[in-house]
Design a protein around this motif. Sequence first.
Motif, PDB file in Angstrom:
ATOM      1  N   ALA A  19       0.854  -1.201   0.000  1.00  0.00           N
ATOM      2  CA  ALA A  19       0.000   0.000   0.000  1.00  0.00           C
ATOM      3  C   ALA A  19       0.879   1.237   0.000  1.00  0.00           C
ATOM      4  O   ALA A  19       2.050   1.186   0.400  1.00  0.00           O
ATOM      5  N   GLU A  20       0.294   2.339  -0.455  1.00  0.00           N
ATOM      6  CA  GLU A  20       0.977   3.624  -0.311  1.00  0.00           C
ATOM      7  C   GLU A  20      -0.037   4.735  -0.270  1.00  0.00           C
ATOM      8  O   GLU A  20      -1.176   4.582  -0.732  1.00  0.00           O
ATOM      9  N   ASP A  21       0.360   5.841   0.320  1.00  0.00           N
ATOM     10  CA  ASP A  21      -0.398   7.078   0.175  1.00  0.00           C
ATOM     11  C   ASP A  21       0.618   8.188  -0.065  1.00  0.00           C
ATOM     12  O   ASP A  21       1.773   7.905  -0.412  1.00  0.00           O
ATOM     13  N   PHE A  63      -0.903   4.560   9.652  1.00  0.00           N
ATOM     14  CA  PHE A  63      -0.819   3.839   8.373  1.00  0.00           C
ATOM     15  C   PHE A  63      -0.426   2.380   8.633  1.00  0.00           C
ATOM     16  O   PHE A  63      -1.007   1.447   8.061  1.00  0.00           O
ATOM     17  N   ALA A  64       0.532   2.176   9.542  1.00  0.00           N
ATOM     18  CA  ALA A  64       0.959   0.809   9.884  1.00  0.00           C
ATOM     19  C   ALA A  64      -0.192   0.017  10.501  1.00  0.00           C
ATOM     20  O   ALA A  64      -0.320  -1.189  10.282  1.00  0.00           O
ATOM     21  N   LYS A  65      -1.036   0.698  11.272  1.00  0.00           N
ATOM     22  CA  LYS A  65      -2.188   0.015  11.878  1.00  0.00           C
ATOM     23  C   LYS A  65      -3.101  -0.548  10.791  1.00  0.00           C
ATOM     24  O   LYS A  65      -3.545  -1.705  10.863  1.00  0.00           O
ATOM     25  N   LYS A  66      -3.357   0.250   9.771  1.00  0.00           N
ATOM     26  CA  LYS A  66      -4.234  -0.214   8.688  1.00  0.00           C
ATOM     27  C   LYS A  66      -3.579  -1.383   7.933  1.00  0.00           C
ATOM     28  O   LYS A  66      -4.242  -2.372   7.602  1.00  0.00           O
ATOM     29  N   VAL A  67      -2.285  -1.277   7.702  1.00  0.00           N
ATOM     30  CA  VAL A  67      -1.567  -2.375   7.027  1.00  0.00           C
ATOM     31  C   VAL A  67      -1.622  -3.633   7.898  1.00  0.00           C
ATOM     32  O   VAL A  67      -1.881  -4.738   7.413  1.00  0.00           O
TER      33      VAL A  67
END
Length: 135
Positions: A19-21, A63-67
């Motif tokens: 993933a990326e944003d 972001f790490a939480k979502k990953v």
Amino acid sequence: MASIFSKIVTGDIPSYKIAEDENYYAFLDINPLAKGHTLVIPKMETDYIFDIEDEQLGGLLVFAKKVGKAIESVISCKRIGVTVIGLEVPHAHIHLIPLNTLYDMDFKQPKLSFTNDELAQTAEKIREAFDTIIL
Ligand code: AMP
């Protein structure tokens, strides 16, 4: 000189992208301790994680939480271990490692070996799950 992880962000070095944003990028660790072992990085290159400015650091963890939630939805595990080491690559990164025992997080254990196809399939599954995660 750009770090190896900055070169991954720009696509100059290939990765199994999760993933990326705008600010963050996640990809499979190439020498995993467990299936689904993922690295999460800020696109802005900083060596030491505690030198990252507060807002960016908070965003990195969210972001790490979502990953992590995406990983645990497709890889069988008790939970996702979270660790920062950073002795090898001078570009801050969070390791997300599917855990069933304490030893799954032991960096002295031999690394696992997967084929390119297996890594690509794992990344694809986590990537698809990531798109469905709402925090
Ligand atoms: P450390 O800096 O000690 O946290 O370790 C760096 C981690 O990055 C190790 O787990 C390596 O397997 C991983 N790594 C190094 N190069 C790559 C790469 N090109 N793609 C994916 N993971 C990598």
